[in-house]
Design a protein around this motif. Structure first.
Motif, PDB file in Angstrom:
ATOM      1  N   LEU A   1       0.841  -1.206   0.000  1.00  0.00           N
ATOM      2  CA  LEU A   1       0.000   0.000   0.000  1.00  0.00           C
ATOM      3  C   LEU A   1       0.876   1.256   0.000  1.00  0.00           C
ATOM      4  CD1 LEU A   1      -2.908   1.229   0.375  1.00  0.00           C
ATOM      5  CD2 LEU A   1      -2.437   1.240   2.819  1.00  0.00           C
ATOM      6  N   VAL A   2       1.889   1.239   0.868  1.00  0.00           N
ATOM      7  CA  VAL A   2       2.813   2.384   0.933  1.00  0.00           C
ATOM      8  C   VAL A   2       3.522   2.567  -0.408  1.00  0.00           C
ATOM      9  CG1 VAL A   2       4.905   3.272   2.046  1.00  0.00           C
ATOM     10  CG2 VAL A   2       3.141   2.177   3.434  1.00  0.00           C
ATOM     11  N   ASP A   3       3.980   1.437  -0.973  1.00  0.00           N
ATOM     12  CA  ASP A   3       4.688   1.511  -2.265  1.00  0.00           C
ATOM     13  C   ASP A   3       3.775   2.042  -3.367  1.00  0.00           C
ATOM     14  OD1 ASP A   3       6.890   0.538  -1.005  1.00  0.00           O
ATOM     15  OD2 ASP A   3       6.671  -1.521  -1.724  1.00  0.00           O
ATOM     16  N   ASP A   4       2.515   1.598  -3.340  1.00  0.00           N
ATOM     17  CA  ASP A   4       1.551   2.071  -4.352  1.00  0.00           C
ATOM     18  C   ASP A   4       1.385   3.587  -4.281  1.00  0.00           C
ATOM     19  OD1 ASP A   4       1.134  -0.388  -5.358  1.00  0.00           O
ATOM     20  OD2 ASP A   4      -0.787  -0.745  -4.348  1.00  0.00           O
ATOM     21  N   ILE A   5       1.246   4.081  -3.056  1.00  0.00           N
ATOM     22  CA  ILE A   5       1.044   5.535  -2.893  1.00  0.00           C
ATOM     23  C   ILE A   5       2.285   6.289  -3.383  1.00  0.00           C
ATOM     24  CG2 ILE A   5       0.750   7.380  -1.191  1.00  0.00           C
ATOM     25  CD1 ILE A   5      -0.979   5.395   0.419  1.00  0.00           C
TER      26      ILE A   5
ATOM     27  N   GLU B   1       2.825  -1.161   9.948  1.00  0.00           N
ATOM     28  CA  GLU B   1       3.838  -0.365  10.647  1.00  0.00           C
ATOM     29  C   GLU B   1       3.505   1.114  10.648  1.00  0.00           C
ATOM     30  OE1 GLU B   1       7.320  -1.803   8.536  1.00  0.00           O
ATOM     31  OE2 GLU B   1       7.691  -3.187  10.197  1.00  0.00           O
ATOM     32  N   ALA B   2       2.231   1.417  10.708  1.00  0.00           N
ATOM     33  CA  ALA B   2       1.825   2.825  10.709  1.00  0.00           C
ATOM     34  C   ALA B   2       2.182   3.506  12.024  1.00  0.00           C
ATOM     35  CB  ALA B   2       0.335   2.930  10.444  1.00  0.00           C
ATOM     36  N   PHE B   3       2.051   2.775  13.115  1.00  0.00           N
ATOM     37  CA  PHE B   3       2.261   3.410  14.419  1.00  0.00           C
ATOM     38  C   PHE B   3       3.690   3.279  14.935  1.00  0.00           C
ATOM     39  CE2 PHE B   3      -2.330   2.415  14.401  1.00  0.00           C
ATOM     40  CZ  PHE B   3      -2.821   3.701  14.567  1.00  0.00           C
ATOM     41  N   ASN B   4       4.434   2.316  14.412  1.00  0.00           N
ATOM     42  CA  ASN B   4       5.788   2.175  14.960  1.00  0.00           C
ATOM     43  C   ASN B   4       6.841   2.916  14.137  1.00  0.00           C
ATOM     44  OD1 ASN B   4       6.204   0.604  12.771  1.00  0.00           O
ATOM     45  ND2 ASN B   4       6.666  -1.289  13.868  1.00  0.00           N
ATOM     46  N   GLN B   5       6.407   3.681  13.136  1.00  0.00           N
ATOM     47  CA  GLN B   5       7.345   4.570  12.452  1.00  0.00           C
ATOM     48  C   GLN B   5       7.832   5.607  13.463  1.00  0.00           C
ATOM     49  OE1 GLN B   5       8.114   4.448   9.052  1.00  0.00           O
ATOM     50  NE2 GLN B   5       6.895   2.586   8.882  1.00  0.00           N
ATOM     51  N   ASP B   6       9.108   5.930  13.398  1.00  0.00           N
ATOM     52  CA  ASP B   6       9.673   6.843  14.397  1.00  0.00           C
ATOM     53  C   ASP B   6       8.897   8.146  14.485  1.00  0.00           C
ATOM     54  OD1 ASP B   6      11.565   5.040  15.068  1.00  0.00           O
ATOM     55  OD2 ASP B   6      13.167   5.921  13.841  1.00  0.00           O
TER      56      ASP B   6
ATOM     57  N   THR C   1       3.414  -2.537  17.590  1.00  0.00           N
ATOM     58  CA  THR C   1       2.713  -3.385  16.631  1.00  0.00           C
ATOM     59  C   THR C   1       3.407  -3.339  15.273  1.00  0.00           C
ATOM     60  OG1 THR C   1       0.563  -3.148  17.711  1.00  0.00           O
ATOM     61  CG2 THR C   1       0.556  -3.714  15.359  1.00  0.00           C
ATOM     62  N   THR C   2       3.787  -4.530  14.821  1.00  0.00           N
ATOM     63  CA  THR C   2       4.365  -4.601  13.475  1.00  0.00           C
ATOM     64  C   THR C   2       3.519  -5.478  12.557  1.00  0.00           C
ATOM     65  OG1 THR C   2       5.762  -6.441  14.116  1.00  0.00           O
ATOM     66  CG2 THR C   2       6.730  -4.254  14.270  1.00  0.00           C
ATOM     67  N   ASN C   3       2.638  -6.281  13.154  1.00  0.00           N
ATOM     68  CA  ASN C   3       1.757  -7.140  12.342  1.00  0.00           C
ATOM     69  C   ASN C   3       0.337  -7.078  12.885  1.00  0.00           C
ATOM     70  OD1 ASN C   3       3.765  -8.478  10.583  1.00  0.00           O
ATOM     71  ND2 ASN C   3       4.547  -9.224  12.540  1.00  0.00           N
TER      72      ASN C   3
ATOM     73  N   ILE D   1     -18.906  -7.009   6.853  1.00  0.00           N
ATOM     74  CA  ILE D   1     -17.982  -5.910   6.544  1.00  0.00           C
ATOM     75  C   ILE D   1     -17.432  -5.346   7.848  1.00  0.00           C
ATOM     76  CG2 ILE D   1     -17.768  -3.562   5.630  1.00  0.00           C
ATOM     77  CD1 ILE D   1     -19.929  -4.258   3.586  1.00  0.00           C
ATOM     78  N   LEU D   2     -16.122  -5.238   7.906  1.00  0.00           N
ATOM     79  CA  LEU D   2     -15.480  -4.571   9.043  1.00  0.00           C
ATOM     80  C   LEU D   2     -14.767  -3.328   8.515  1.00  0.00           C
ATOM     81  CD1 LEU D   2     -14.436  -4.488  12.020  1.00  0.00           C
ATOM     82  CD2 LEU D   2     -12.452  -5.768  11.201  1.00  0.00           C
ATOM     83  N   ARG D   3     -15.125  -2.201   9.078  1.00  0.00           N
ATOM     84  CA  ARG D   3     -14.454  -0.941   8.717  1.00  0.00           C
ATOM     85  C   ARG D   3     -13.675  -0.464   9.940  1.00  0.00           C
ATOM     86  NH1 ARG D   3     -19.893  -0.291   7.067  1.00  0.00           N
ATOM     87  NH2 ARG D   3     -20.141  -0.403   4.796  1.00  0.00           N
ATOM     88  N   SER D   4     -12.587   0.227   9.707  1.00  0.00           N
ATOM     89  CA  SER D   4     -11.832   0.748  10.863  1.00  0.00           C
ATOM     90  C   SER D   4     -11.084   2.023  10.484  1.00  0.00           C
ATOM     91  CB  SER D   4     -10.836  -0.298  11.368  1.00  0.00           C
ATOM     92  OG  SER D   4      -9.864  -0.545  10.381  1.00  0.00           O
ATOM     93  N   SER D   5     -10.935   2.852  11.460  1.00  0.00           N
ATOM     94  CA  SER D   5     -10.157   4.083  11.255  1.00  0.00           C
ATOM     95  C   SER D   5      -9.475   4.454  12.560  1.00  0.00           C
ATOM     96  CB  SER D   5     -11.058   5.237  10.792  1.00  0.00           C
ATOM     97  OG  SER D   5     -11.932   5.622  11.822  1.00  0.00           O
ATOM     98  N   ALA D   6      -8.458   5.278  12.444  1.00  0.00           N
ATOM     99  CA  ALA D   6      -7.722   5.741  13.626  1.00  0.00           C
ATOM    100  C   ALA D   6      -7.749   7.262  13.680  1.00  0.00           C
ATOM    101  CB  ALA D   6      -6.279   5.253  13.556  1.00  0.00           C
ATOM    102  N   GLU D   7      -7.831   7.768  14.892  1.00  0.00           N
ATOM    103  CA  GLU D   7      -7.789   9.224  15.086  1.00  0.00           C
ATOM    104  C   GLU D   7      -6.877   9.480  16.267  1.00  0.00           C
ATOM    105  OE1 GLU D   7     -11.596  11.172  14.710  1.00  0.00           O
ATOM    106  OE2 GLU D   7     -10.995  12.663  16.213  1.00  0.00           O
TER     107      GLU D   7
END
Lengths: 483, 182
Positions: free
Chosen positions: A330-334, B69-74, B145-147, B170-176
């Motif tokens: 996904l990241v690569d696509d963006i 890895e959205a949250f564990n990025q520095d 969290t990495t996986n 259907i499961l939808r999810s978002s973060a704020e």
């Protein structure tokens, strides 16, 4: 980022906060040779003149529109975050800018043609720089508030506008008095760019909307370019961070200033026209030209469009097709859809063209040369040198800026006090101030000429609360017509 | 007259320069500026039609582990203050279903999990917000969290078909989350 890089950024920022480039006090103040730089067709009452190198013409200007230093940094006990939110985030718009300019004359010489006294030649060199950053309102709101509470709002990238440069200019000008009514002039210029950065004509937006499948959809459409020339070379030297770095950077800047940088051509034209002996029209067009940037280019681009609703797993279509790297995919696509790239393509950059025009009315009998002065330094007056005792009028100024022309209107009063002093006061309306009062003084002690001019004097009541300030001064040696 | 004019000017200049003033400024305030935007984005979307669920053997009908890895990025991990993840579950199938989300570290150890059990249609929309940070679950869960593993469990039969059009889970999810940029 090492200390040198920080210094370079500070220089940029120093320029930014140290803009308008309007020199309304100096314009048509023909006792001062530097006024010739603002109108090559100015009346030239000199036999010859020479500026004192590095001291003949220095000017600095700074301006902000919509906000002042005091608005943010006043020691008033109010939380700075609240002040920034009220004064900057909610107070400024995309047409507000922060800018500064500086100019220093290296040398400036003029002389009258002995065989053809109607012609006055001038040549010299000066260095100048300016920087302008327009307030990217939408991106400031995005940084300050985020997108969560701005669902559906477009954060426009076309508000990213900034430009700055340092350039040395070598020129040769001809001023010719055609007759008693017309004086015209033209000047050829050779530019040597020291560095430039430019990010204009950007487009695109970022928006968060309710998603089609998922809860939210983030969309980024970008067409953003930052062009730079001369900056990478400076960084390379600074990154060396050795004992010779200071000398190396000095040598590099000096080389570029002395025609070793990216070169360009331009011209100035102007005229003075007497409608009658006491009514004078002037106009000039300055810096009609360009610099062709071919060396030390590094351009940054972000172009493309991407929409994201997060990772999607749709069964049965994705069954067996997915691996554990779908996040990275996904990241690569963006990144593939909106590639961030650099290139070294040459580009042409037009100079910030300026237009001046004035209407002037003289009144009062000009005093003749003091007949009985026995001082060593003879006052610089000849009966045909200065055509006014008092003068008033109006001036118009416009400069080509990334967001279109920026204009100013000035009313002025000018007076000669004896044969030594001439003063000029101005009242200017522009985007920085509706109460800009300027004052200029020209002092002539024999051949030595000194001038000093300052702007927005009312701002000195509380300097940090002022949104605009400028200062010009210089020394010249002048031999007047008839001496 | 000339000297008088010069004197006048000098007096005015001196008075002018001396009368210029500056209100007290405190540039150190810049250290105190607080820039804390609230950022929102979708995380993942899971959808399965009822036919796929029926075709799978009884019990678990799907599981997928993927890196996240959205949250564990520095940039995020160093600045994240608090926030929440929102889930929305919609079931138009004829069977009770269980969806589980597991947050795993780099060694696939489960740091946190969220399980949703939703009734057969017509089930109301199931919505849940899980807070992290101040007053909620530990932010370290997200930072480490990495996986993520998504699993679907059929708690009903393997042959019924909902009478609703295009029955799906259907499961939808978002973060704020709030991030401290300065």
């Amino acid at each position: 980022m090492n200390i040198w890089r920080i210094i370079v950024f500070n220089i940029f920022f120093g320029l930014i906060i140290s803009n308008a480039q309007n020199k309304q006090v100096l314009y048509d103040f023909y006792e001062v040779p530097q006024a010739l730089m603002l109108n090559p067709g100015m009346k030239t009452p000199y036999k010859w003149h020479t500026g004192i190198p590095l001291l003949s013409g220095t000017s600095v200007q700074a301006g902000t529109s919509g906000i002042s230093v005091n608005d943010i940094f006043a020691n008033d006990g109010i939380d700075i975050t609240i002040k920034v939110r009220e004064k900057a985030i909610n107070g400024l718009n995309q047409n507000d800018d922060f800018g500064g300019s500086a100019q220093i004359e290296l040398f400036n010489v003029g002389f009258r043609n002995g065989n053809r006294p109607s012609d006055y030649y001038s040549f010299g060199a000066y260095g100048e720089g300016f920087a302008t950053v327009y307030w990217p309102r939408d991106l400031a709101v995005l940084a300050f508030e985020g997108n969560a509470n701005n669902i559906g709002r477009r954060f426009n990238l076309d508000q990213l506008v900034s430009q700055g440069e340092a350039v040395s200019v070598f020129y040769f000008g001809l001023n010719r008095k055609l007759n008693n009514k017309w004086t015209v002039g033209a000047r050829a210029k050779l530019y040597s760019s020291i560095f430039e950065f430019k990010s204009t004509n950007n487009d695109g937006y970022f928006v968060t909307t309710p998603g089609e499948n998922n809860l939210l959809r983030n969309t980024l459409v970008a067409d953003v370019t930052v062009k730079t020339s001369g900056i990478e070379g400076i960084y390379d030297v600074l990154d060396e961070d050795t004992i010779t770095t200071q000398d190396d950077i000095t040598a590099l800047l000096l080389k570029r200033a002395l025609l070793g940088g990216n070169l360009g051509l331009g011209f100035d034209v102007g005229f003075t026209h007497s409608l009658d002996p006491n009514t004078i029209l002037t106009a000039s067009l300055l810096d009609v030209g360009f610099v062709y940037h071919t060396g030390d280019i590094k351009n940054y681009t972000l172009k493309g469009a991407a929409t994201n609703e997060g990772i999607e797993i749709i069964l049965p279509d994705d069954f067996g097709n997915l691996n554990d790297e779908i996040w990275q995919e996904l990241v690569d696509d963006i990144e593939a859809q909106i590639p961030y790239e650099t290139n070294s393509q040459s580009y042409i950059s037009s100079r910030p063209t300026k237009l001046y025009a004035s209407f002037r009315r003289n009144f009062g009998e000009p005093k003749l040369r003091a007949q009985d002065c026995d001082c060593d330094t003879a006052p610089a007056l000849k009966t045909d040198t200065f055509d006014y005792l008092n003068a008033y009028g109006a001036q118009f100024f416009a400069i080509h800026r990334p967001r279109g022309p920026q204009m100013a209107l000035t009313a002025f009063y000018q007076r000669r006090l004896g044969s030594i002093l001439a003063v000029k006061t101005t009242y200017t309306l522009d985007k920085y101030s509706l109460g800009n009062i300027g004052f200029g003084l020209n002092l002539q002690a024999g051949p030595v000429n000194f001038y000093i001019m300052a702007d927005n004097l009312l701002g000195y009541r509380n300097v940090p609360n002022s949104r605009y300030a400028s200062l010009q001064f210089g020394f010249n040696i002048i031999s007047w017509n008839g001496n | 007259m000339r000297r008088f004019a010069i004197c006048i000017f000098l007096v005015v200049a001196v008075i002018g320069l001396n009368s210029s003033c500056a209100e007290d400024q405190n540039f150190n305030q810049i250290e105190d500026i607080s820039i804390v935007p609230t950022l929102a984005t979708s995380i993942f979307y899971f959808e399965s039609d009822e036919e796929f669920i029926n075709d799978s053997s009884a019990g678990q009908f799907y599981t997928q582990l993927f890196t996240f890895e959205a949250f564990n990025q520095d940039f995020v991990a160093d600045r994240i203050l608090d926030g929440f993840i929102s889930y929305q579950l919609e079931n138009t199938t004829s069977k009770e279903l269980e969806i589980q989300i597991e947050f795993l570290d780099e060694n696939d150890n489960t740091l946190d999990s969220e399980t949703f059990i939703i009734e057969p249609a017509p089930a109301p929309l199931l919505q849940r917000q899980i807070a992290y940070g101040d007053g909620g679950r530990s932010l370290d869960i997200l930072k480490n969290t990495t996986n993520i593993r998504v699993s679907g469990q059929n708690l009903g039969d393997n042959n019924s078909i909902s009478s609703l059009s295009e029955p799906k889970i259907i499961l939808r999810s978002s973060a704020e989350f709030r991030l401290r940029l300065q």
